[in-house]
Write an enzyme that holds these catalytic residues in place. Structure first.
Site, PDB file in Angstrom:
ATOM      1  N   HIS A 110       0.797  -1.165  -0.091  1.00 32.30           N
ATOM      2  CA  HIS A 110       0.009   0.133  -0.019  1.00 32.30           C
ATOM      3  C   HIS A 110       0.936   1.342   0.051  1.00 32.30           C
ATOM      4  O   HIS A 110       1.762   1.352   0.577  1.00 32.30           O
ATOM      5  CB  HIS A 110      -0.909   0.080   1.164  1.00 32.30           C
ATOM      6  CG  HIS A 110      -1.953   1.260   1.506  1.00 32.30           C
ATOM      7  ND1 HIS A 110      -1.644   2.246   2.045  1.00 32.30           N
ATOM      8  CD2 HIS A 110      -3.438   1.226   1.056  1.00 32.30           C
ATOM      9  CE1 HIS A 110      -2.632   3.106   1.837  1.00 32.30           C
ATOM     10  NE2 HIS A 110      -3.754   2.521   1.390  1.00 32.30           N
ATOM     11  N   ARG A 125      -2.850   1.256  -4.607  1.00 31.16           N
ATOM     12  CA  ARG A 125      -2.224  -0.201  -4.650  1.00 31.16           C
ATOM     13  C   ARG A 125      -2.536  -0.651  -5.947  1.00 31.16           C
ATOM     14  O   ARG A 125      -3.343   0.255  -6.788  1.00 31.16           O
ATOM     15  CB  ARG A 125      -3.392  -0.935  -3.699  1.00 31.16           C
ATOM     16  CG  ARG A 125      -3.445  -0.565  -2.146  1.00 31.16           C
ATOM     17  CD  ARG A 125      -4.024  -1.598  -1.309  1.00 31.16           C
ATOM     18  NE  ARG A 125      -5.513  -0.840  -1.387  1.00 31.16           N
ATOM     19  CZ  ARG A 125      -6.729  -1.449  -1.079  1.00 31.16           C
ATOM     20  NH1 ARG A 125      -6.469  -2.835  -0.696  1.00 31.16           N
ATOM     21  NH2 ARG A 125      -7.911  -0.828  -1.026  1.00 31.16           N
ATOM     22  N   LYS A 184      -6.131  -0.302  -8.375  1.00 35.60           N
ATOM     23  CA  LYS A 184      -7.066   0.592  -7.455  1.00 35.60           C
ATOM     24  C   LYS A 184      -7.146   1.956  -8.372  1.00 35.60           C
ATOM     25  O   LYS A 184      -6.513   2.273  -9.235  1.00 35.60           O
ATOM     26  CB  LYS A 184      -6.458   0.890  -6.185  1.00 35.60           C
ATOM     27  CG  LYS A 184      -6.619  -0.361  -5.380  1.00 35.60           C
ATOM     28  CD  LYS A 184      -8.177  -0.815  -5.222  1.00 35.60           C
ATOM     29  CE  LYS A 184      -8.267  -2.137  -4.186  1.00 35.60           C
ATOM     30  NZ  LYS A 184      -9.595  -2.484  -4.007  1.00 35.60           N
ATOM     31  N   ASP A 230      -5.841   8.635  -6.864  1.00 33.54           N
ATOM     32  CA  ASP A 230      -6.241   9.417  -5.704  1.00 33.54           C
ATOM     33  C   ASP A 230      -5.188  10.589  -5.608  1.00 33.54           C
ATOM     34  O   ASP A 230      -3.893  10.283  -5.389  1.00 33.54           O
ATOM     35  CB  ASP A 230      -6.421   8.373  -4.628  1.00 33.54           C
ATOM     36  CG  ASP A 230      -6.865   9.488  -3.199  1.00 33.54           C
ATOM     37  OD1 ASP A 230      -6.637  10.610  -3.300  1.00 33.54           O
ATOM     38  OD2 ASP A 230      -7.416   8.778  -2.428  1.00 33.54           O
ATOM     39  N   CYS A 242      -4.154  12.296  -3.195  1.00 32.05           N
ATOM     40  CA  CYS A 242      -3.177  12.202  -1.866  1.00 32.05           C
ATOM     41  C   CYS A 242      -1.838  11.266  -2.050  1.00 32.05           C
ATOM     42  O   CYS A 242      -1.030  11.524  -1.591  1.00 32.05           O
ATOM     43  CB  CYS A 242      -3.949  11.682  -0.568  1.00 32.05           C
ATOM     44  SG  CYS A 242      -4.427   9.871  -0.700  1.00 32.05           S
ATOM     45  N   TYR A 243      -1.988  10.413  -2.952  1.00 34.85           N
ATOM     46  CA  TYR A 243      -0.859   9.754  -3.263  1.00 34.85           C
ATOM     47  C   TYR A 243       0.107  10.244  -4.111  1.00 34.85           C
ATOM     48  O   TYR A 243       1.238   9.898  -4.223  1.00 34.85           O
ATOM     49  CB  TYR A 243      -1.195   8.369  -4.162  1.00 34.85           C
ATOM     50  CG  TYR A 243      -2.080   7.376  -3.002  1.00 34.85           C
ATOM     51  CD1 TYR A 243      -1.462   6.715  -2.067  1.00 34.85           C
ATOM     52  CD2 TYR A 243      -3.221   7.179  -3.401  1.00 34.85           C
ATOM     53  CE1 TYR A 243      -2.171   6.083  -1.102  1.00 34.85           C
ATOM     54  CE2 TYR A 243      -4.093   6.256  -2.624  1.00 34.85           C
ATOM     55  CZ  TYR A 243      -3.667   5.613  -1.338  1.00 34.85           C
ATOM     56  OH  TYR A 243      -4.202   4.933  -0.439  1.00 34.85           O
ATOM     57  N   ASP A 254      -9.504  14.391  -4.167  1.00 33.58           N
ATOM     58  CA  ASP A 254      -8.945  13.176  -4.543  1.00 33.58           C
ATOM     59  C   ASP A 254      -9.026  12.885  -6.121  1.00 33.58           C
ATOM     60  O   ASP A 254      -8.034  12.668  -6.704  1.00 33.58           O
ATOM     61  CB  ASP A 254     -10.218  11.727  -3.798  1.00 33.58           C
ATOM     62  CG  ASP A 254     -10.010  10.558  -4.400  1.00 33.58           C
ATOM     63  OD1 ASP A 254      -9.177  10.450  -5.153  1.00 33.58           O
ATOM     64  OD2 ASP A 254     -10.733   9.654  -3.821  1.00 33.58           O
ATOM     65  N   ASP A 285     -11.233  18.553   0.542  1.00 37.39           N
ATOM     66  CA  ASP A 285     -11.368  18.602   2.063  1.00 37.39           C
ATOM     67  C   ASP A 285      -9.700  18.961   2.451  1.00 37.39           C
ATOM     68  O   ASP A 285      -8.959  18.817   1.473  1.00 37.39           O
ATOM     69  CB  ASP A 285     -11.756  17.005   2.338  1.00 37.39           C
ATOM     70  CG  ASP A 285     -10.750  15.870   1.751  1.00 37.39           C
ATOM     71  OD1 ASP A 285      -9.517  15.680   1.896  1.00 37.39           O
ATOM     72  OD2 ASP A 285     -11.247  15.099   0.863  1.00 37.39           O
ATOM     73  N   HIS A 315      -6.853  16.045   1.497  1.00 38.70           N
ATOM     74  CA  HIS A 315      -6.315  15.996   0.219  1.00 38.70           C
ATOM     75  C   HIS A 315      -5.642  17.327  -0.200  1.00 38.70           C
ATOM     76  O   HIS A 315      -4.586  17.374  -1.005  1.00 38.70           O
ATOM     77  CB  HIS A 315      -7.480  15.665  -0.939  1.00 38.70           C
ATOM     78  CG  HIS A 315      -7.803  14.362  -0.914  1.00 38.70           C
ATOM     79  ND1 HIS A 315      -8.868  13.661  -0.093  1.00 38.70           N
ATOM     80  CD2 HIS A 315      -7.251  13.182  -1.582  1.00 38.70           C
ATOM     81  CE1 HIS A 315      -9.011  12.557  -0.194  1.00 38.70           C
ATOM     82  NE2 HIS A 315      -8.001  12.167  -1.004  1.00 38.70           N
TER      83      HIS A 315
END
Length: 486
Positions: free
Chosen positions: A255, A297, A300, A303, A305-306, A416, A423, A426
């Site tokens: 992850h 991952r 998936k 996103d 945040c990654y 995201d 938010d 993020h």
């Protein structure tokens, strides 16, 4: 399985790709006459709107910060860190409110809870400490609990103190060191499991996240020692999967968040060379998808945040100095020669090596093979490179494009992915990922960004972060100097 043999995951992936590619196609098809102005506007970081959004978020918390749930220190960190990345300081009242609230989250026996009176937890301890570090200054860094303040008020007129000629600031720092840091160290020891790993809280879960938050806090506050380090590396090694990434616990799936936590921890305890770094690089680089952003991952959705959790991993990897094949040197620029000395196990690693390392691509006349297959036991390659330009291990400009066009909202904040609301979480990690991109090719992490590596106008440039802790670099240096005196 949906009708027609399509899985739910496939349908969601195609839907996200459709939304993202619509945005990219609109951007690519800007009429030639309006291209320059509109192009730059669409790629512009909406700095003023982001600052307004973040300021409003802090103001809504109120003087006592009572309007939030058990993640209150996290919300403080996400907002305060985002402001710092944008180069914006809090006004005096908001800063005082934040410091007061974080002080009241301290547990009498060490650590920070999610709010006043809540049990101490490693995650909220990390968020609270990073918030204090980011606020910076004597008032924040000398934060003390109520007992120490009572002690000072009771004895401030004592002839004993007059005789010692202690200045107020020196006394506050002394009390802070005796109370907060000592109790915090004891809390970290209580969270340490016999296996060597850490628990998030009393009787809580054991995972890589707990190891990172404990080691990061201890390192940045200069209380990291052999007792805290013992066994941590072996636990993290047991969490590296066959894919190359790192899972939260042995036997789980690799992850992005846990991979960052595991790698950063192994660097901080000086055991990073025990990891399968080639496998780790292969896993992370393939997490950047067709949308240009990162997924957390395999298989998936992308996103925002990654952008930091995965982009930060690659920023760390390309600055790892494995010249000896066995020892690791990580120093701030100008502090020490990264080819000379290395930290012993347990010592703090003060920064990121400025040397071009074997774990990244190099441009010295021609591009190296993008497979980045390197010999981690040989130093001959890096020693013969000389002054070369580093290439990032990921597509930095493409990731900036995803952040600015797909995650950024024009009225402030980040999300995201398209279709999701903004938010503070993020916003924090999209901005953190953006600065990692902007400095991904710099010789030293706080050097001016390499020309062409800032997508859009140069006014998009953010403050550089120390990627091991995700705090603004100048604030990191202030806290290191502050606690080096004790």
């Amino acid at each position: 399985m949906e009708s027609g043999g399509k899985t739910v995951t496939q349908v969601e992936q195609w839907s996200v790709e459709d939304l993202v590619f619509r945005i990219y196609n609109l951007f690519a098809n800007i009429p030639p006459g309006a291209q320059t102005t509109l192009y730059m506007y669409r790629l512009e970081l909406q700095r003023d709107e982001h600052i307004k959004y973040l300021n409003e978020g802090l103001k809504q918390l109120g003087p006592s910060f009572v309007a939030l749930d058990s993640s209150r220190p996290w919300l403080c960190y996400w907002i305060i860190h985002s402001m710092a990345l944008l180069g914006e300081s809090l006004d005096y009242q908001l800063e005082s409110n934040a410091i007061d609230f974080l002080n009241r989250c301290q547990d009498p026996n060490g650590g920070f809870g999610g709010g006043p009176g809540q049990m101490p937890h490693l995650a909220t301890t990390y968020a609270a400490v990073n918030s204090i570090v980011t606020l910076g200054g004597q008032k924040a860094l000398s934060s003390i609990n109520r007992w120490s303040l009572f002690f000072y008020c009771s004895f401030k007129n004592s002839p004993f103190l007059t005789t010692l000629q202690l200045q107020f600031s020196e006394l506050i720092q002394l009390l802070f060191n005796l109370s907060f840091r000592d109790k915090l160290y004891n809390f970290l020891l209580r969270m340490k499991d016999p296996s060597g790993a850490f628990r998030m809280h009393d009787a809580g879960e054991i995972d890589v996240r707990a190891c990172y938050t404990a080691i990061s806090v201890a390192s940045i506050l200069n209380i990291l020692d052999d007792e805290l380090i013992r066994g941590v590396g072996n636990f993290i090694l047991s969490c590296q999967t066959y894919e190359g990434g790192i899972a939260g616990e042995p036997g789980s799936e690799a992850h992005g968040g846990y991979t960052f936590c595991g790698l950063a921890t192994m660097i901080l305890i000086n055991e990073v060379n025990h990891l399968d770094l080639a496998g780790l690089i292969d896993w992370v680089v393939f997490r950047q998808g067709v949308e240009c952003g990162f997924q957390g991952r395999a298989n998936k959705l992308v996103d925002g945040c990654y952008s930091f959790w995965q982009g930060g991993v690659l920023a760390l990897l390309q600055r790892i100095d494995l010249v000896t094949g066995e020892r690791l040197s990580l120093f701030d620029s100008g502090e020490e020669d990264s080819t000379g000395n290395s930290s012993s196990e347990g010592e703090d690693t003060d920064g990121i090596s400025s040397m071009a390392e074997e774990t990244c691509h190099f441009k010295n006349g021609e591009q190296q093979d993008s497979s980045c297959s390197v010999n981690y036991t040989s130093s001959s390659h890096t020693q013969s490179l000389g002054n070369v330009e580093m290439e990032p291990l990921f597509h930095s400009l493409a990731l900036q494009q995803y952040i600015l066009l797909c995650s950024q909202l024009e009225n402030g904040g980040f999300r995201d992915k398209p279709g999701k609301p903004r938010d503070f979480y993020h916003t924090c990690y999209c901005l953190s990922g953006l600065t990692v991109c902007q400095h991904s090719c710099s010789k030293d992490y706080d050097s001016p960004s390499v020309p062409g590596q800032v997508l859009g106008p140069y006014s998009n440039l953010l403050e550089p972060v120390h990627p091991l802790y995700n705090v603004v670099l100048k604030q990191y240096r202030e806290v290191r100097e502050f606690f080096s005196r004790s």
